[in-house]
Design a protein around this motif. Structure first.
Motif, PDB file in Angstrom:
ATOM      1  N   ASP A  78     -22.411 -88.405  35.443  1.00 32.09           N
ATOM      2  CA  ASP A  78     -22.048 -89.050  36.702  1.00 32.09           C
ATOM      3  C   ASP A  78     -21.005 -90.125  36.387  1.00 32.09           C
ATOM      4  O   ASP A  78     -21.277 -91.065  35.638  1.00 32.09           O
ATOM      5  CB  ASP A  78     -23.295 -89.668  37.338  1.00 32.09           C
ATOM      6  CG  ASP A  78     -23.023 -90.253  38.706  1.00 32.09           C
ATOM      7  OD1 ASP A  78     -21.936 -89.993  39.259  1.00 32.09           O
ATOM      8  OD2 ASP A  78     -23.898 -90.961  39.225  1.00 32.09           O
ATOM      9  N   ASP A  80     -19.882 -92.581  38.117  1.00 30.37           N
ATOM     10  CA  ASP A  80     -20.263 -93.929  38.542  1.00 30.37           C
ATOM     11  C   ASP A  80     -21.185 -94.593  37.517  1.00 30.37           C
ATOM     12  O   ASP A  80     -21.031 -95.783  37.203  1.00 30.37           O
ATOM     13  CB  ASP A  80     -20.961 -93.872  39.908  1.00 30.37           C
ATOM     14  CG  ASP A  80     -20.012 -93.461  41.017  1.00 30.37           C
ATOM     15  OD1 ASP A  80     -18.798 -93.710  40.876  1.00 30.37           O
ATOM     16  OD2 ASP A  80     -20.496 -92.889  42.014  1.00 30.37           O
ATOM     17  N   THR A  83     -19.040 -95.568  34.382  1.00 28.69           N
ATOM     18  CA  THR A  83     -18.251 -96.789  34.534  1.00 28.69           C
ATOM     19  C   THR A  83     -19.141 -98.020  34.626  1.00 28.69           C
ATOM     20  O   THR A  83     -18.801 -99.071  34.093  1.00 28.69           O
ATOM     21  CB  THR A  83     -17.354 -96.709  35.782  1.00 28.69           C
ATOM     22  OG1 THR A  83     -18.167 -96.450  36.931  1.00 28.69           O
ATOM     23  CG2 THR A  83     -16.303 -95.639  35.626  1.00 28.69           C
ATOM     24  N   GLU A  84     -20.289 -97.881  35.283  1.00 31.88           N
ATOM     25  CA  GLU A  84     -21.209 -99.023  35.380  1.00 31.88           C
ATOM     26  C   GLU A  84     -21.704 -99.437  34.006  1.00 31.88           C
ATOM     27  O   GLU A  84     -21.713-100.628  33.667  1.00 31.88           O
ATOM     28  CB  GLU A  84     -22.389 -98.635  36.273  1.00 31.88           C
ATOM     29  CG  GLU A  84     -23.448 -99.719  36.381  1.00 31.88           C
ATOM     30  CD  GLU A  84     -24.657 -99.249  37.179  1.00 31.88           C
ATOM     31  OE1 GLU A  84     -25.719 -99.848  36.981  1.00 31.88           O
ATOM     32  OE2 GLU A  84     -24.529 -98.298  37.952  1.00 31.88           O
ATOM     33  N   ASP A  97     -15.741-107.363  42.912  1.00 22.54           N
ATOM     34  CA  ASP A  97     -17.179-107.138  42.668  1.00 22.54           C
ATOM     35  C   ASP A  97     -17.975-108.375  43.039  1.00 22.54           C
ATOM     36  O   ASP A  97     -17.516-109.516  42.897  1.00 22.54           O
ATOM     37  CB  ASP A  97     -17.440-106.823  41.198  1.00 22.54           C
ATOM     38  CG  ASP A  97     -17.067-105.403  40.829  1.00 22.54           C
ATOM     39  OD1 ASP A  97     -16.886-104.589  41.752  1.00 22.54           O
ATOM     40  OD2 ASP A  97     -16.981-105.122  39.620  1.00 22.54           O
TER      41      ASP A  97
END
Length: 108
Positions: A78, A80, A83-84, A97
């Protein structure tokens, strides 16, 4: 001419018996205290138990690593989450953010 039968001496019989008993004692001693004797068998069984427990712990660790490696599969990854995690590890944030810092709890 008469023949005379020579009987073996009693000392020969006793020495053979004594040597066989000594050999049996030697074997009996090593059955109990030898490298593969009864005492060593207990130690080997304990070592086997310890190694089996270590093997189970290592298998759990290997499964954990295999799971983490499977997460890097590009067909299942995934973007997302990737990157998280990358931003969390590198300590980077975007200007737009919102960061929420939890308050430290008092331990009294």
């Amino acid at each position: 001419m008469p023949t005379r039968v020579k009987r073996p001496s009693i000392l020969v019989k006793l020495s053979i018996t004594a040597s066989l008993l000594a050999f049996q004692g030697y074997l009996g001693y090593h059955v109990v205290t030898g490298a593969f004797g009864i005492d060593s068998q207990r130690e080997m069984l304990e070592q086997i138990r310890l190694l089996e427990a270590r093997q189970a712990a290592l298998e759990i660790e290997i499964d954990s690593y295999e799971h983490r490696i499977a997460l890097f599969d590009p067909r299942r990854m995934d973007p997302d989450i990737l990157t998280e995690r990358a931003r969390a590890l590198l300590g980077l944030v975007h200007p737009d953010d919102i960061i929420i810092v939890p308050e430290a709890q008092d331990v009294n």
